[in-house]
Scaffold this motif. Structure first.
Motif, PDB file in Angstrom:
ATOM      1  N   THR A  59      48.784  46.930  50.330  1.00 51.65           N
ATOM      2  CA  THR A  59      48.236  46.927  51.685  1.00 51.65           C
ATOM      3  C   THR A  59      46.954  46.108  51.750  1.00 51.65           C
ATOM      4  O   THR A  59      46.336  45.791  50.728  1.00 51.65           O
ATOM      5  N   ASP A  60      46.531  45.804  52.972  1.00 53.99           N
ATOM      6  CA  ASP A  60      45.277  45.075  53.144  1.00 53.99           C
ATOM      7  C   ASP A  60      44.111  45.852  52.538  1.00 53.99           C
ATOM      8  O   ASP A  60      43.240  45.274  51.878  1.00 53.99           O
ATOM      9  N   ALA A  61      44.094  47.167  52.768  1.00 57.37           N
ATOM     10  CA  ALA A  61      42.997  47.986  52.240  1.00 57.37           C
ATOM     11  C   ALA A  61      43.002  47.987  50.719  1.00 57.37           C
ATOM     12  O   ALA A  61      41.941  47.937  50.082  1.00 57.37           O
TER      13      ALA A  61
ATOM     14  N   ALA B 239      37.777  39.716  54.831  1.00 57.94           N
ATOM     15  CA  ALA B 239      37.618  40.977  54.100  1.00 57.94           C
ATOM     16  C   ALA B 239      37.351  40.717  52.618  1.00 57.94           C
ATOM     17  O   ALA B 239      36.506  41.380  52.003  1.00 57.94           O
ATOM     18  N   ALA B 240      38.056  39.757  52.025  1.00 65.07           N
ATOM     19  CA  ALA B 240      37.859  39.443  50.608  1.00 65.07           C
ATOM     20  C   ALA B 240      36.467  38.884  50.360  1.00 65.07           C
ATOM     21  O   ALA B 240      35.809  39.222  49.372  1.00 65.07           O
TER      22      ALA B 240
ATOM     23  N   ASN C 161      45.415  39.617  43.614  1.00 65.24           N
ATOM     24  CA  ASN C 161      46.259  39.683  44.806  1.00 65.24           C
ATOM     25  C   ASN C 161      47.094  38.422  45.006  1.00 65.24           C
ATOM     26  O   ASN C 161      47.318  37.980  46.142  1.00 65.24           O
ATOM     27  N   GLY C 162      47.548  37.866  43.887  1.00 66.30           N
ATOM     28  CA  GLY C 162      48.481  36.753  43.964  1.00 66.30           C
ATOM     29  C   GLY C 162      49.901  37.244  43.727  1.00 66.30           C
ATOM     30  O   GLY C 162      50.208  38.434  43.866  1.00 66.30           O
ATOM     31  N   THR C 163      50.771  36.322  43.328  1.00 69.31           N
ATOM     32  CA  THR C 163      52.157  36.688  43.035  1.00 69.31           C
ATOM     33  C   THR C 163      52.205  37.734  41.933  1.00 69.31           C
ATOM     34  O   THR C 163      52.858  38.775  42.068  1.00 69.31           O
ATOM     35  N   THR C 164      51.489  37.471  40.842  1.00 72.02           N
ATOM     36  CA  THR C 164      51.472  38.403  39.711  1.00 72.02           C
ATOM     37  C   THR C 164      50.820  39.721  40.096  1.00 72.02           C
ATOM     38  O   THR C 164      51.146  40.767  39.541  1.00 72.02           O
TER      39      THR C 164
END
Length: 313
Positions: free
Chosen positions: A69-71, A108-109, A59-62
């Motif tokens: 979405t958050d989910a 959440a992570a 969930n970075g730039t790449t």
């Protein structure tokens, strides 16, 4: 959940390595319909770990975080955690332009199994340094796992100044920096004055930053060439600096095409992974897929790198 401290160097001269040395900024695979492909993500994650990555940054730039979405982000962390178990660190990108939203993503992570959090400087609003510092402290106070700060002013519009980093380094949960500031002098100053683990986020600085005390890299190119990128660090650690430089030179043509050809690294990485039969799928708009000519050039550079590895194992 992985205990991040297990990746620290075993010798006192080693810099801190809270998440390992060779980290991949992993793409987020999508299905042909454009949904997040959790099964594909698990297969790719297992492949990357088997090929020498000791950490995965999601969930970075790449990873196309601006368009997931958050989910989807949380589900991806859980799926990859399940796939790699304790064989690799899982660092989750939770950055946003809002401190409140970043805290929500961080919690959440962490609940989904992340070992650490990648937190980018708040973007667009261009906060002054006091506000940048307060943002990171708020997230670190709310988290139960370590933070890697993401310094990439070319995208966010705001630097994390070296003096700000020197102050933030005193926070017990701020342990690392992903460095895309292109300021080797500033980075060297912070490395010398703190115990922060510095990870290169720019392919051309992987070896130079490591040589001045960096911890390793967070690499987009590692989606395709994790073994040779890790081999650069292995050679340097073994005192074979000329070998490290030679291996590093082998990676330059592919890295240049993937990262400096006018196409985003996400686009080039997914094009190559697709061509090689590995999970990737389409990019999400506004990104557009690479054209045939670009794909052919990328494949040629990839095959040349593989040939160079075979001739110089």
């Amino acid at each position: 959940m992985t205990t991040p401290s297990r990746h620290h160097g075993t010798h006192p001269e080693h810099p801190p390595r809270p998440f390992g040395r060779a980290l991949c900024a992993m793409i987020t695979p999508f299905t042909p319909a454009g949904d997040v492909d959790l099964s594909g993500a698990q297969k790719l994650a297992a492949h990357l770990v088997a090929e020498g990555c000791d950490g995965l940054v999601l969930n970075g730039t790449t990873g196309e975080s601006p368009t997931t979405t958050d989910a989807e982000k949380t589900a991806l962390v859980g799926a990859v955690r399940e796939a790699v178990g304790d064989r690799a660190s899982v660092v989750a990108g939770v950055g946003s332009a809002s401190t409140r939203h970043t805290v929500e993503l961080a919690r959440a992570a962490e609940a989904a199994g992340a070992d650490g959090l990648l937190v980018v400087t708040p973007y667009y609003s261009r906060p002054p340094q006091a506000a940048v510092e307060a943002h990171f402290r708020t997230v670190a106070d709310a988290a139960g796992v370590p933070l890697m700060l993401y310094d990439i002013p070319g995208r966010t519009g705001t630097r994390i100044e070296p003096d700000t980093l020197l102050r933030l380094a005193r926070h017990p949960r701020i342990v690392a920096v992903k460095d895309c500031a292109y300021d080797l002098l500033g980075s060297t100053k912070v490395i010398a004055g703190t115990s922060l683990a510095y990870y290169s986020g720019c392919e051309e600085l992987n070896l130079p930053l490591y040589a001045v005390g960096g911890a390793g890299f967070v690499s987009t190119v590692a989606n395709l060439a994790p073994r040779v990128l890790r081999a650069v660090l292995d050679a340097y650690d073994a005192g074979r600096t000329a070998e490290a430089a030679r291996l590093n030179r082998l990676t330059v043509p592919l890295a240049e095409l993937m990262m400096a050809s006018g196409l985003p690294g996400t686009v080039t990485a997914k094009a190559l992974l697709d061509a090689l039969g590995l999970p990737a799928g389409p990019v999400r708009e506004p990104l557009q897929p690479a054209g045939r000519e670009s794909v052919d050039g990328l494949l040629a550079a990839y095959e040349a790198l593989r040939a160079g590895q075979l001739h110089h194992p």
